[in-house]
Write a protein that holds these residues in place. Structure first.
Motif, PDB file in Angstrom:
ATOM      1  N   ALA A 196      34.907  -7.096  27.431  1.00 24.44           N
ATOM      2  CA  ALA A 196      34.231  -6.730  28.677  1.00 24.44           C
ATOM      3  C   ALA A 196      33.460  -7.962  29.144  1.00 24.44           C
ATOM      4  N   GLN A 197      33.120  -7.965  30.427  1.00 23.47           N
ATOM      5  CA  GLN A 197      32.370  -9.107  30.953  1.00 23.47           C
ATOM      6  C   GLN A 197      31.329  -8.608  31.940  1.00 23.47           C
ATOM      7  N   ALA A 198      30.100  -9.030  31.699  1.00 23.34           N
ATOM      8  CA  ALA A 198      29.021  -8.660  32.607  1.00 23.34           C
ATOM      9  C   ALA A 198      29.179  -9.386  33.939  1.00 23.34           C
TER      10      ALA A 198
ATOM     11  N   ALA B 141      33.183  -8.172  48.703  1.00 17.41           N
ATOM     12  CA  ALA B 141      34.514  -8.775  48.709  1.00 17.41           C
ATOM     13  C   ALA B 141      35.044  -8.949  47.292  1.00 17.41           C
ATOM     14  N   SER B 142      34.183  -9.300  46.351  1.00 15.50           N
ATOM     15  CA  SER B 142      34.618  -9.496  44.966  1.00 15.50           C
ATOM     16  C   SER B 142      33.401  -9.524  44.064  1.00 15.50           C
ATOM     17  N   GLN B 143      33.659  -9.301  42.788  1.00 13.97           N
ATOM     18  CA  GLN B 143      32.640  -9.461  41.758  1.00 13.97           C
ATOM     19  C   GLN B 143      33.353  -9.846  40.471  1.00 13.97           C
ATOM     20  N   ASP B 144      32.698 -10.631  39.634  1.00 14.31           N
ATOM     21  CA  ASP B 144      33.384 -11.252  38.503  1.00 14.31           C
ATOM     22  C   ASP B 144      33.211 -10.525  37.177  1.00 14.31           C
ATOM     23  N   GLY B 145      32.704  -9.313  37.179  1.00  8.99           N
ATOM     24  CA  GLY B 145      32.622  -8.540  35.942  1.00  8.99           C
ATOM     25  C   GLY B 145      33.803  -7.603  35.807  1.00  8.99           C
TER      26      GLY B 145
ATOM     27  N   ILE C 243      47.770 -18.977  23.355  1.00  4.54           N
ATOM     28  CA  ILE C 243      48.102 -17.547  23.313  1.00  4.54           C
ATOM     29  C   ILE C 243      47.032 -16.810  24.113  1.00  4.54           C
ATOM     30  N   GLN C 244      47.427 -16.165  25.212  1.00  2.00           N
ATOM     31  CA  GLN C 244      46.488 -15.473  26.090  1.00  2.00           C
ATOM     32  C   GLN C 244      46.793 -13.984  26.086  1.00  2.00           C
ATOM     33  N   GLY C 245      45.752 -13.190  25.747  1.00  2.00           N
ATOM     34  CA  GLY C 245      45.905 -11.748  25.718  1.00  2.00           C
ATOM     35  C   GLY C 245      45.618 -11.126  27.070  1.00  2.00           C
ATOM     36  N   VAL C 246      46.376 -10.124  27.427  1.00  2.00           N
ATOM     37  CA  VAL C 246      46.174  -9.373  28.665  1.00  2.00           C
ATOM     38  C   VAL C 246      45.640  -7.997  28.281  1.00  2.00           C
ATOM     39  N   PHE C 247      44.464  -7.621  28.847  1.00  2.00           N
ATOM     40  CA  PHE C 247      43.792  -6.388  28.480  1.00  2.00           C
ATOM     41  C   PHE C 247      44.027  -5.308  29.528  1.00  2.00           C
ATOM     42  N   SER C 248      43.755  -4.078  29.120  1.00  2.00           N
ATOM     43  CA  SER C 248      44.038  -2.936  29.989  1.00  2.00           C
ATOM     44  C   SER C 248      43.205  -2.944  31.259  1.00  2.00           C
ATOM     45  N   ASN C 249      42.107  -3.699  31.284  1.00  2.00           N
ATOM     46  CA  ASN C 249      41.292  -3.793  32.487  1.00  2.00           C
ATOM     47  C   ASN C 249      41.746  -4.905  33.412  1.00  2.00           C
ATOM     48  N   GLY C 250      42.887  -5.554  33.086  1.00  2.00           N
ATOM     49  CA  GLY C 250      43.434  -6.600  33.931  1.00  2.00           C
ATOM     50  C   GLY C 250      42.926  -7.987  33.627  1.00  2.00           C
ATOM     51  N   SER C 251      41.962  -8.108  32.727  1.00  2.00           N
ATOM     52  CA  SER C 251      41.441  -9.431  32.386  1.00  2.00           C
ATOM     53  C   SER C 251      42.317 -10.073  31.321  1.00  2.00           C
ATOM     54  N   SER C 252      42.133 -11.377  31.129  1.00  2.00           N
ATOM     55  CA  SER C 252      42.869 -12.106  30.101  1.00  2.00           C
ATOM     56  C   SER C 252      41.891 -12.947  29.307  1.00  2.00           C
TER      57      SER C 252
ATOM     58  N   THR D 147      41.307  -2.812  26.240  1.00  2.00           N
ATOM     59  CA  THR D 147      41.955  -3.142  24.970  1.00  2.00           C
ATOM     60  C   THR D 147      43.157  -4.034  25.224  1.00  2.00           C
ATOM     61  N   LEU D 148      43.484  -4.794  24.197  1.00  2.00           N
ATOM     62  CA  LEU D 148      44.590  -5.736  24.316  1.00  2.00           C
ATOM     63  C   LEU D 148      45.910  -4.970  24.388  1.00  2.00           C
TER      64      LEU D 148
END
Length: 796
Positions: free
Chosen positions: A166-168, A671-675, A692-701, A680-681
């Motif tokens: 997660a990211q604040a 317009a956007s926010q960075d959190g 190696i970059q993981g893609v998570f269920s929230n769309g982040s990597s 989960t991966l």
């Protein structure tokens, strides 16, 4: 020696041919082995037998060459060919192919480092990347924050379904257009509740008994006593019954008698009696013959007495009390009774309305109230007020009388005499800030209801016509009205003050008490207008069922000042979504530009009583071209209360894309926010550089690891150890590590494998040549054997 050496020489050729066949066979056998590198055999001559070293040229001779006989062949080198194999696409995302120089680094069974070109990888039970033969693939791992740790090689993990991230939020970018030609916010919205009262004060219990009083009978027997005391004339009498409290009932009709000259007294007999035992006296009123309409008290007799002798002269009774001939009109009357403190004027809530009682100005002209509720004697109240309606307005109740305690009351006051008196206050004693919330009472018609009890009160108001999040207040016996006002202010995000605000200083924002009502003044602007609907309050008593609290609010002043509202979601360090609302209103405008007040609220700001949902405010300034100039106090802090997330959550509001152009409508949006929330991966990708970059269920990597590769100065010097593995050899040089695609390393292709570089056609030709060589060597041995046989035959 010749024949013997020929045998050994031929044998070395056959041995060399066998080696060629072995190598070719191995190459062909591994033609489908991914990453396999075929080998080639190189031969050298073996020791030579020198018969003559030759001679150098002289003046007479041209010189001779050396005479040497070879002693066979030997294998000088078996060398792998590290040429590029064909790249073939596969469906496995963990299949990797190297294009160029270098090897994958894996961990051997003893913890040593081994090297391979075979990129057919998979994961084991520990989510580690391993080869088909179970060797762990090495590279750089990541820490808890998914940052690559280039401190040493370690097994790489891909924890699908297990890793979470997660990211604040740190930045929110807003865009929109705020109209500088809209109305400056100068009038706030004001809402208020109905009238509330203090239910802790003493309340009259029960209702009096009310009874219409009929006139006494006027049938009286008259007589006289001879004498000369009373002058001659006609004497009229009227009697009234008097109760134990001194209250008079209605007077009888006129009973008259004619008296001649020379009488000493008038004797009344057969005086009618009241059937009500509470009437303890009978008062007898008589006229002045000279003024027939004036009746004054002539005498008083105890109840039960049926005779009375009147010898009082007109001059004697002239100073006595006049008969009260007031009567009620022909109407039905209802009453209220309250307690009052004669010193302070404090008055209780009234009894329930009682009546109606019908009055008849001819036959039943008065109404008697008995069994009137009495104050408890605590000293709070010491007298009683009685209120009555009037004939032409049955809903208006005016004060009729204020009486002492312990007495009854007989009402004879006409409607005209009370219409100017104070009207009844049906609400009761007013509320105050410090009173207990459980004592707050509201009136619905004739019913008085306690609104609150000990338990949990939930409240959800609205702001700018948009519903606000529900918040809760635990009510105890110590919770006050001020606590409720503060709680509602906090729940609706009322800004009490703002730096550099140009709003009128005379406005007091938030909740207060006005005329025993809860009243709330909104911040300026239509988008900040507060509202409380009929289902805004829900109360759950301890151990009880949740019900709606009947505490309606109405608007008494509408706000002005158009603006815009932006609702968006940000995330704390645990990925918890947090709702934020930003409202705007034009605060001031002049020749240099416009200034818009923004207010940010969040219902999750600590999520506990005592903290306002208002989390930030500032001013957006635009210039004469409508361009953004500046925004003050644009960093927001949201408390996380008891949440284990980092508190407060702080992020920047970026208003750079907000303009001050005269659009048809004000607009504002995030317009956007960075959190982003917790995820989960679910999948991963491997880049050409081995990242190696993981893609998570929230769309982040996030980075999961970095593949490392090694190259050597002399690949041919590596030692093959089986399972497509190589180890460092004495002639390979030390490994040089690096990322794929850099430092001379080949790039990595994901979802592909490098096939064997075996050239089957070439190996088959070499196999034919080697078998021919082998047969040739066998023929030499056969020839030598025949020669030896001939030599041995000489003995015969």
């Amino acid at each position: 020696m010749g024949l013997q050496s020929a045998l050994s020489t031929a044998l070395t050729g056959m041995t060399a041919a066998e080696t060629s066949i072995d190598v070719a066979g191995n190459n062909v056998a591994n033609a489908n082995t991914v990453g396999f590198k075929e080998s080639s055999v190189n031969f050298a001559t073996q020791f030579l037998q020198t018969q003559s070293i030759g001679s150098a040229p002289t003046g007479s001779r041209g010189g001779t060459n050396p005479r040497q006989i070879g002693l066979g062949a030997k294998v000088a080198e078996i060398t792998p060919k590290f040429t590029q194999g064909t790249i073939e696409i596969s469906s496995n995302p963990l299949d990797l192919a190297i294009q160029g120089d270098g090897f994958f680094i894996v961990q051997g069974p003893q913890g040593e480092q081994l090297y391979t070109r075979n990129g057919q990888f998979k994961t084991n039970a520990n989510n580690e990347i391993v080869t088909l033969t179970g060797h762990r693939v090495l590279g750089y791992s990541v820490d808890a924050n998914f940052d690559i740790q280039p401190t040493g090689l370690s097994p790489i993990q891909i924890p699908l379904g297990a890793a979470a991230v997660a990211q604040a939020t740190e930045n929110v970018i807003l865009k929109g257009a705020l109209n500088p030609n809209s109305t400056v916010g100068s009038i706030p919205e004001i809402i208020q509740s109905g009238i509330l009262s203090d239910g802790s004060r003493e309340v009259p219990v029960g209702v009096p008994e009310a009874l219409s009083l009929a006139r006494p009978s006027d049938v009286i027997t008259f007589g006289s006593t001879a004498g000369a005391t009373l002058p001659a004339g006609t004497y009229n009498y009227r009697i009234v019954y008097v109760d134990s409290s001194g209250n008079e009932g209605p007077a009888s009709n006129i009973a008259d008698t004619a008296l001649g000259a020379g009488a000493a007294s008038i004797n009344l007999s057969a005086i009618p009696q009241s059937a009500d035992p509470d009437f303890t006296q009978i008062r007898i009123y008589r006229n002045n013959p000279a003024v027939n309409t004036e009746y004054r008290l002539a005498g008083t007799i105890p109840a039960g007495t049926t005779t009375y002798s009147d010898s009082t002269s007109a001059a004697t009774i002239a100073g006595n009390a006049l008969l009260n001939e007031d009567t009620l009109g022909n109407n039905s009357y209802s009453y209220y009774v309250t307690f009052v403190n004669s010193s302070t004027g404090a008055e209780s809530r009234p009894t329930a309305r009682f009546g109606p009682i019908t009055a008849d100005s001819i036959n039943q002209p008065r109404i008697r109230l008995d069994d009137i509720p009495q104050p408890s004697g605590t000293g709070e109240y010491d007298q009683i007020k009685i209120y009555r309606n009037v004939a032409n307005n049955p809903t208006k109740f005016y004060e009729v009388a204020q009486i002492g305690t312990g007495v009854s009351f007989i009402d004879s006051t006409p409607d005209a005499d009370i219409t100017g008196n104070p009207e009844i206050n049906l609400e009761g004693p007013p509320i105050n800030f410090g009173m207990a919330l459980v004592d707050v009472v509201s009136r619905s018609g004739a019913d008085y209801n306690h609104l609150f009890d000990e338990g949990v009160l939930t409240f959800s108001g609205d702001k700018g016509g948009r519903q606000l999040a529900e918040r809760s207040l635990t009510i105890t016996a110590a919770t006050t009205v001020q606590d409720l006002l503060t709680f509602m202010d906090e729940s609706m995000g009322v800004l009490k003050s703002a730096p550099e605000a140009t709003f009128p200083d005379s406005v007091s924002y938030g909740g207060t008490i006005v005329d025993s009502r809860l009243q709330f003044t909104s911040n300026m602007g239509i988008e900040n207008a507060l509202g409380v609907d009929l289902s805004a309050f829900r109360f759950t008593p301890t151990g009880g069922t949740t019900e709606v609290v009947q505490l309606p609010f109405t608007t008494v002043q509408e706000a002005n000042g158009e603006g815009a509202t932006a609702d968006f979601v940000v995330y704390d360090s645990l990925g918890t979504p947090i709702n934020v609302r930003v409202t705007t209103v034009l605060e001031s405008v002049d020749a240099t530009g416009a200034r818009f007040r923004w207010i940010a609220t969040s219902p999750q700001n600590a999520e506990e009583t005592g903290v306002n949902i208002e989390v930030g405010t500032g001013v957006i300034t635009t210039d004469g071209d409508g361009k953004f100039v500046s925004a003050t106090d644009d960093r927001i802090a949201i408390g996380r209360g008891q949440s284990p997330a980092n508190s407060p959550l702080e992020f920047q509001l970026n208003f750079n894309q907000v303009t001050g152009l005269a659009e048809d409508e004000n607009s504002l949006a995030a317009a956007s926010q960075d959190g982003f929330p917790a995820g989960t991966l679910t999948s991963f990708i491997i880049t050409e550089s081995g990242r190696i970059q993981g893609v998570f269920s929230n769309g982040s990597s996030r980075d999961l690891g970095q593949l490392r590769m090694a190259r050597f100065a002399n690949n041919g010097g590596l030692q093959q150890v089986g399972d497509n593995m190589f180890s460092t050899g004495v002639n390979s040089g030390l490994p040089i590590e690096g990322n794929p695609g850099g430092g001379g390393m080949g790039a990595v292709t994901t979802g592909a494998v490098e096939l064997s570089n075996t050239d089957i056609g070439q190996n088959l030709i070499e196999l034919i040549l080697a078998s021919t060589q082998y047969r040739g060597g066998a023929r030499v041995i056969t020839a030598v054997q025949q020669l030896l046989d001939e030599l041995l035959a000489l003995r015969r």
